[in-house]
Design a protein around this motif. Structure first.
Motif, PDB file in Angstrom:
ATOM      1  N   SER A  33       0.739  -1.288   0.015  1.00 42.10           N
ATOM      2  CA  SER A  33      -0.132  -0.039  -0.031  1.00 42.10           C
ATOM      3  C   SER A  33       1.145   1.130  -0.079  1.00 42.10           C
ATOM      4  O   SER A  33       1.637   1.292   0.862  1.00 42.10           O
ATOM      5  CB  SER A  33      -0.822  -0.030   1.210  1.00 42.10           C
ATOM      6  OG  SER A  33      -1.699   1.373   1.454  1.00 42.10           O
ATOM      7  N   ASP A  35      -0.286   4.109   0.918  1.00 45.43           N
ATOM      8  CA  ASP A  35      -0.852   4.820   2.194  1.00 45.43           C
ATOM      9  C   ASP A  35      -1.064   4.040   3.512  1.00 45.43           C
ATOM     10  O   ASP A  35      -0.990   2.713   3.226  1.00 45.43           O
ATOM     11  CB  ASP A  35      -2.419   5.476   1.564  1.00 45.43           C
ATOM     12  CG  ASP A  35      -2.262   6.206   0.560  1.00 45.43           C
ATOM     13  OD1 ASP A  35      -1.228   7.021   0.465  1.00 45.43           O
ATOM     14  OD2 ASP A  35      -3.124   6.249  -0.158  1.00 45.43           O
ATOM     15  N   PRO A  36      -1.118   4.597   4.406  1.00 44.32           N
ATOM     16  CA  PRO A  36      -1.333   3.807   5.713  1.00 44.32           C
ATOM     17  C   PRO A  36      -2.605   2.967   5.411  1.00 44.32           C
ATOM     18  O   PRO A  36      -3.559   3.622   4.926  1.00 44.32           O
ATOM     19  CB  PRO A  36      -1.594   5.032   6.691  1.00 44.32           C
ATOM     20  CG  PRO A  36      -0.773   6.219   6.339  1.00 44.32           C
ATOM     21  CD  PRO A  36      -1.122   6.028   4.813  1.00 44.32           C
ATOM     22  N   LEU A  37      -2.570   1.826   6.088  1.00 38.97           N
ATOM     23  CA  LEU A  37      -3.759   1.047   5.983  1.00 38.97           C
ATOM     24  C   LEU A  37      -4.802   1.450   6.815  1.00 38.97           C
ATOM     25  O   LEU A  37      -4.589   1.816   7.836  1.00 38.97           O
ATOM     26  CB  LEU A  37      -3.296  -0.533   6.442  1.00 38.97           C
ATOM     27  CG  LEU A  37      -2.191  -1.155   5.838  1.00 38.97           C
ATOM     28  CD1 LEU A  37      -1.960  -2.437   6.478  1.00 38.97           C
ATOM     29  CD2 LEU A  37      -2.709  -1.244   4.398  1.00 38.97           C
ATOM     30  N   THR A  38      -5.916   1.380   6.134  1.00 38.77           N
ATOM     31  CA  THR A  38      -7.152   1.541   7.246  1.00 38.77           C
ATOM     32  C   THR A  38      -7.376   0.381   8.034  1.00 38.77           C
ATOM     33  O   THR A  38      -7.107  -0.524   8.029  1.00 38.77           O
ATOM     34  CB  THR A  38      -8.405   1.847   6.051  1.00 38.77           C
ATOM     35  OG1 THR A  38      -8.669   0.671   5.558  1.00 38.77           O
ATOM     36  CG2 THR A  38      -8.267   2.993   5.100  1.00 38.77           C
ATOM     37  N   GLU A  39      -8.393   0.630   8.865  1.00 33.33           N
ATOM     38  CA  GLU A  39      -8.833  -0.504   9.781  1.00 33.33           C
ATOM     39  C   GLU A  39      -9.373  -1.453   9.003  1.00 33.33           C
ATOM     40  O   GLU A  39      -9.316  -2.718   9.354  1.00 33.33           O
ATOM     41  CB  GLU A  39      -9.910   0.074  10.845  1.00 33.33           C
ATOM     42  CG  GLU A  39      -9.283   0.943  11.888  1.00 33.33           C
ATOM     43  CD  GLU A  39     -10.180   1.386  13.073  1.00 33.33           C
ATOM     44  OE1 GLU A  39     -11.145   0.328  13.409  1.00 33.33           O
ATOM     45  OE2 GLU A  39     -10.347   2.347  13.528  1.00 33.33           O
ATOM     46  N   ASP A  40     -10.123  -1.261   7.977  1.00 35.94           N
ATOM     47  CA  ASP A  40     -10.772  -2.442   7.165  1.00 35.94           C
ATOM     48  C   ASP A  40      -9.703  -3.234   6.640  1.00 35.94           C
ATOM     49  O   ASP A  40      -9.685  -4.466   6.405  1.00 35.94           O
ATOM     50  CB  ASP A  40     -11.841  -1.998   6.374  1.00 35.94           C
ATOM     51  CG  ASP A  40     -12.960  -1.505   6.805  1.00 35.94           C
ATOM     52  OD1 ASP A  40     -13.288  -1.871   7.991  1.00 35.94           O
ATOM     53  OD2 ASP A  40     -13.703  -0.388   6.328  1.00 35.94           O
ATOM     54  N   GLU A  41      -8.738  -2.442   5.983  1.00 33.91           N
ATOM     55  CA  GLU A  41      -7.626  -3.133   5.210  1.00 33.91           C
ATOM     56  C   GLU A  41      -6.770  -3.877   6.393  1.00 33.91           C
ATOM     57  O   GLU A  41      -6.316  -5.164   5.798  1.00 33.91           O
ATOM     58  CB  GLU A  41      -6.521  -2.249   4.638  1.00 33.91           C
ATOM     59  CG  GLU A  41      -7.212  -1.360   3.589  1.00 33.91           C
ATOM     60  CD  GLU A  41      -6.593  -0.142   2.907  1.00 33.91           C
ATOM     61  OE1 GLU A  41      -6.430   0.065   1.670  1.00 33.91           O
ATOM     62  OE2 GLU A  41      -5.981   0.496   3.795  1.00 33.91           O
ATOM     63  N   ASP A  43      -8.020  -5.347   8.912  1.00 35.60           N
ATOM     64  CA  ASP A  43      -8.852  -6.340   9.255  1.00 35.60           C
ATOM     65  C   ASP A  43      -8.653  -7.515   8.058  1.00 35.60           C
ATOM     66  O   ASP A  43      -8.674  -8.660   8.379  1.00 35.60           O
ATOM     67  CB  ASP A  43     -10.676  -5.957   9.407  1.00 35.60           C
ATOM     68  CG  ASP A  43     -10.721  -5.319  10.681  1.00 35.60           C
ATOM     69  OD1 ASP A  43      -9.821  -5.356  11.674  1.00 35.60           O
ATOM     70  OD2 ASP A  43     -11.611  -4.596  10.681  1.00 35.60           O
TER      71      ASP A  43
END
Length: 74
Positions: A33, A35-41, A43
């Motif tokens: 990625s 960008d920084p990973l989102t919480e969904d990513e 998970d």
């Protein structure tokens, strides 16, 4: 050198192995990625499914949400 007959016996720690694999999964996902990973990513990388109420749950037939769908032959 040891003469203990138990030396070299099974020295695996399944919980530790699982944690190492989870960290590896996160490193791979983060590396892919820009960008920084989102919480969904995060998970998804850990194999966690979120319920509609936001709670985490393991898919049926698994005991630990992080190990859902992960390889079993470490």
């Amino acid at each position: 050198m040891t003469t203990d007959p138990r030396a070299g016996a099974d020295l695996t720690d399944d919980a530790l192995q699982d944690e190492i694999e989870l960290v590896g999964d996160l490193v791979v996902a983060a590396s892919a990625s820009e960008d920084p990973l989102t919480e969904d990513e995060i998970d998804r990388a850990l194999g966690i499914e979120r319920g509609r109420d936001g709670s985490t749950e393991a898919p049926q037939g698994t005991s630990h949400p992080h190990r859902a769908g992960k390889r079993l032959n470490a």
